[in-house]
Enzyme design. Structure first.
Site, mmCIF file in Angstrom:
data_model
loop_
_atom_site.group_PDB
_atom_site.id
_atom_site.type_symbol
_atom_site.label_atom_id
_atom_site.label_comp_id
_atom_site.label_asym_id
_atom_site.label_seq_id
_atom_site.Cartn_x
_atom_site.Cartn_y
_atom_site.Cartn_z
ATOM 1 C CG LEU A 79 -47.056 21.139 74.509
ATOM 2 C CD1 LEU A 79 -47.606 20.445 75.719
ATOM 3 C CD2 LEU A 79 -46.026 22.142 74.918
ATOM 4 C CB CYS A 80 -44.607 20.445 68.251
ATOM 5 S SG CYS A 80 -43.245 20.072 67.135
#
Length: 144
Positions: A79-80
């Site tokens: 995830l960003c």
């Protein structure tokens, strides 16, 4: 670990998490259910959360293990997301992380894309983006 107590006593709606084994409390498996009335509805998405020795001073590593098509998720599932990167604070815990991930599903940040194709579709062809998301949601339950 206080995170285990908080997820057991006050689990966020539509989320669950626990250590993969009693022998290693640093590696967790989590599940997020796709929010109702969204293209993610009906999906069951798995994540792996790895807490380091320096947790809670440093964020855990969070990665989807389910197939996911989202502007802020890299192809490997990483995830960003600001709260597990630059905006991390030790006041966050497993519950706030899972709630933030669930919120990110329906409110992506295409300005900071981890998946440029998903960001492009989200911004310029939302119907095509929603079709891809619904396909992921359907596939997420195929192996259950």
């Amino acid at each position: 670990m206080s995170d285990l107590k908080s997820i057991v006593n006050e689990p966020p709606e539509g989320c669950s998490a626990s250590p993969l084994s009693d022998q290693n409390l640093f590696v967790w498996s989590a599940t997020i259910f796709g929010p109702d009335e969204t293209p993610w509805e009906g999906g069951v998405f798995s994540l792996r959360i790895i807490f380091g020795d320096n947790y809670p001073e440093k964020p855990p590593r969070v990665r989807f293990t389910s197939e996911i098509f989202h502007p802020n998720v890299y192809h490997d599932g990483t995830l960003c997301m600001d709260i597990i990167q630059d905006a991390w604070s030790p006041c966050h815990n497993i519950c706030t992380i899972l709630t933030s991930v669930q919120s990110l599903l329906t409110d992506p940040n295409p300005a900071s894309p981890a998946n440029p194709e998903a960001a492009q579709l989200y911004q310029h062809d939302i119907q095509a983006y929603n079709r891809r998301v619904r396909r992921c949601a359907r596939r997420s339950t195929d192996s259950l």
